[in-house]
Design a protein around this motif. Sequence first.
Motif, mmCIF file in Angstrom:
data_model
loop_
_atom_site.group_PDB
_atom_site.id
_atom_site.type_symbol
_atom_site.label_atom_id
_atom_site.label_comp_id
_atom_site.label_asym_id
_atom_site.label_seq_id
_atom_site.Cartn_x
_atom_site.Cartn_y
_atom_site.Cartn_z
ATOM 1 N N LEU A 21 22.341 39.500 46.662
ATOM 2 C CA LEU A 21 23.746 39.659 47.133
ATOM 3 C C LEU A 21 24.795 38.886 47.219
ATOM 4 O O LEU A 21 25.993 39.093 47.025
ATOM 5 C CB LEU A 21 22.969 39.656 49.201
ATOM 6 N N ARG A 22 24.784 37.528 47.577
ATOM 7 C CA ARG A 22 25.675 36.730 46.634
ATOM 8 C C ARG A 22 26.000 36.709 45.683
ATOM 9 O O ARG A 22 27.333 36.455 44.750
ATOM 10 C CB ARG A 22 25.156 35.056 47.388
ATOM 11 N N GLY A 23 25.071 36.989 44.698
ATOM 12 C CA GLY A 23 25.348 37.140 43.062
ATOM 13 C C GLY A 23 25.871 38.472 43.168
ATOM 14 O O GLY A 23 26.742 38.311 41.770
ATOM 15 N N ARG A 24 26.215 40.002 43.777
ATOM 16 C CA ARG A 24 26.382 41.011 43.417
ATOM 17 C C ARG A 24 28.241 40.761 44.186
ATOM 18 O O ARG A 24 29.127 41.753 43.387
ATOM 19 C CB ARG A 24 25.578 41.590 44.022
ATOM 20 N N GLY A 25 28.524 39.992 45.007
ATOM 21 C CA GLY A 25 29.671 39.684 45.774
ATOM 22 C C GLY A 25 30.800 40.145 44.416
ATOM 23 O O GLY A 25 31.739 41.212 44.542
ATOM 24 N N PRO A 26 30.638 38.691 43.928
ATOM 25 C CA PRO A 26 31.984 39.200 43.161
ATOM 26 C C PRO A 26 31.900 39.479 41.843
ATOM 27 O O PRO A 26 32.730 40.729 40.996
ATOM 28 C CB PRO A 26 31.045 37.196 42.693
ATOM 29 N N ALA A 27 31.087 40.216 41.486
ATOM 30 C CA ALA A 27 30.609 41.402 40.156
ATOM 31 C C ALA A 27 31.571 42.822 41.020
ATOM 32 O O ALA A 27 31.903 43.427 40.495
ATOM 33 C CB ALA A 27 28.851 41.508 39.913
ATOM 34 N N ARG A 28 31.591 43.130 42.356
ATOM 35 C CA ARG A 28 31.772 44.557 43.153
ATOM 36 C C ARG A 28 33.029 43.910 43.294
ATOM 37 O O ARG A 28 33.820 44.886 43.508
ATOM 38 C CB ARG A 28 30.346 44.096 43.548
ATOM 39 N N SER A 29 33.424 42.520 43.603
ATOM 40 C CA SER A 29 34.523 42.711 43.796
ATOM 41 C C SER A 29 35.935 42.437 42.646
ATOM 42 O O SER A 29 37.141 42.457 42.596
ATOM 43 C CB SER A 29 34.962 41.262 44.524
ATOM 44 N N ARG A 30 35.253 42.897 41.162
ATOM 45 C CA ARG A 30 35.483 42.739 40.017
ATOM 46 C C ARG A 30 35.572 44.117 39.239
ATOM 47 O O ARG A 30 35.673 44.168 38.595
ATOM 48 C CB ARG A 30 35.320 41.314 39.310
ATOM 49 N N TRP A 31 35.573 45.084 40.192
ATOM 50 C CA TRP A 31 35.228 46.198 39.592
ATOM 51 C C TRP A 31 36.775 46.717 38.633
ATOM 52 O O TRP A 31 36.823 47.276 37.729
ATOM 53 C CB TRP A 31 34.942 47.520 40.889
ATOM 54 N N TRP A 32 38.117 45.764 39.355
ATOM 55 C CA TRP A 32 39.158 45.979 38.653
ATOM 56 C C TRP A 32 39.856 45.414 37.429
ATOM 57 O O TRP A 32 40.616 46.121 36.917
ATOM 58 C CB TRP A 32 40.046 46.104 39.618
ATOM 59 N N ALA A 33 38.574 44.594 37.267
ATOM 60 C CA ALA A 33 38.883 43.718 35.609
ATOM 61 C C ALA A 33 39.248 45.088 34.355
ATOM 62 O O ALA A 33 40.344 44.099 34.103
ATOM 63 C CB ALA A 33 37.490 42.834 35.251
ATOM 64 N N PRO A 34 38.146 45.796 34.370
ATOM 65 C CA PRO A 34 38.417 46.198 33.266
ATOM 66 C C PRO A 34 39.866 47.169 32.983
ATOM 67 O O PRO A 34 40.500 47.246 32.147
ATOM 68 C CB PRO A 34 37.570 47.308 32.662
ATOM 69 N N TYR A 35 40.481 48.075 34.769
ATOM 70 C CA TYR A 35 41.604 48.435 34.665
ATOM 71 C C TYR A 35 42.374 47.532 34.295
ATOM 72 O O TYR A 35 43.916 47.571 33.459
ATOM 73 C CB TYR A 35 41.931 48.779 35.293
ATOM 74 N N LEU A 36 42.385 46.033 34.882
ATOM 75 C CA LEU A 36 43.154 44.920 34.163
ATOM 76 C C LEU A 36 43.728 44.452 32.380
ATOM 77 O O LEU A 36 44.901 45.364 32.117
ATOM 78 C CB LEU A 36 43.169 43.586 35.097
ATOM 79 N N PHE A 37 42.235 44.551 32.083
ATOM 80 C CA PHE A 37 42.915 44.629 30.087
ATOM 81 C C PHE A 37 43.542 45.965 30.111
ATOM 82 O O PHE A 37 44.169 45.364 28.512
ATOM 83 C CB PHE A 37 41.300 43.967 30.434
ATOM 84 N N LEU A 38 43.435 47.072 30.432
ATOM 85 C CA LEU A 38 44.075 47.906 29.524
ATOM 86 C C LEU A 38 45.261 48.083 30.436
ATOM 87 O O LEU A 38 46.086 49.083 29.548
ATOM 88 C CB LEU A 38 43.457 49.334 30.250
ATOM 89 N N THR A 39 45.505 47.993 31.391
ATOM 90 C CA THR A 39 47.068 47.590 31.379
ATOM 91 C C THR A 39 48.499 47.227 30.705
ATOM 92 O O THR A 39 49.200 48.463 30.746
ATOM 93 C CB THR A 39 47.250 46.931 32.931
ATOM 94 N N PRO A 40 47.994 46.378 29.964
ATOM 95 C CA PRO A 40 49.243 46.263 28.618
ATOM 96 C C PRO A 40 49.330 47.486 27.943
ATOM 97 O O PRO A 40 50.265 47.828 27.716
ATOM 98 C CB PRO A 40 48.893 44.573 27.878
ATOM 99 N N TYR A 41 48.107 47.938 27.271
ATOM 100 C CA TYR A 41 48.359 49.400 26.549
ATOM 101 C C TYR A 41 48.659 50.361 26.990
ATOM 102 O O TYR A 41 49.530 51.244 26.564
ATOM 103 C CB TYR A 41 46.949 49.461 25.789
#
Length: 324
Positions: A21-41
């Motif tokens: 559960l502790r390991g999944r917490g940060p992964a679930r909280s970073r669901w927005w990471a791909p969209y962040l990388f796509l933002t400039p494009y």
Amino acid sequence: MEPGRAEVDGGAQSAPGVGQLRGRGPARSRWWAPYLFLTPYLALFGLFVLAPIALGVWISLHDWDPFLPSSPWVGLDNYADLFRSGSPIRGNFWRALRATGLFTALSVPVLVTLPLLLALALDRSFPGRSLFRALFFAPYVLGVAVVALVWRLLLDPHVGVINHLLGKVGLPAGTGWTTAVPWVWVSLVGMTVWWTLGYNTVIYLAGLQNIHRELYDAARIDGATRWQLFRHVTLPGLRPVVMFVVMMTVLGSANMFGQAYLVTGGGPGSETRTVIMYIAEEGFRSFRLGAAAAMSYVHALLLALVNLGMVLLLFGRGGDEEAR
């Protein structure tokens, strides 16, 4: 079982669950990471593609003149004028579209087949192969202005080098390469083939490198001739490449502007005035940007339909052959 040991075992069993559960917490909280990388494009795509498209549609619905204080709303009148009898732009638009279609019909077959034959020749091993590849590709790096001005000097009916050389060998030396039909089309198609031949050749060469040599070896063992190798091995392997070359060549030819504008000026008369030339004249000389925008979207729709038909024709036929 001892009570103390049970508690220890229970704790040992519960520990991995807590860790997971502790390991999944940060992964679930970073669901927005791909969209962040796509933002400039996405930002650049929206600014330079989506926004101009939306603005163009908005302009096409108005009688838009940048030098007037207001741009009256006309709805779909600009589009209707392209089909309405008696409209001042209807005849000019369809004549320009006919000229564009004629240039496309003349140039595309040459720019699809000739580079393929050249690529097949350059795919073989022979001394100086890299030099020949570079020579054929070299004209493509030139700008359209340079290409058009060079060929305009060569094709000039009065002082051009080509007419001079024709006269030296006893052929007609007064051919109107830039002033008379059908020679204007020969000139425009010829210089366009010379200019863009290398690009399509390089695309075909890349496609030929992806065809496994084992297929050729197996076909030769079965007694296949050169024509059979080309028909049953090379062409099927190049089907996606041919589709790409055809689509890009059609789009490039249908949007031809610089060659006709700089070499023939749309003449003789309006014989070589293409759609892009007429749109530019209507928008930036007559300042009827609404009508120009409407023509550009009708032209884009026609190109989309043509490309869709080619995709269905080529891939549909290819799928039927594979099914057989």
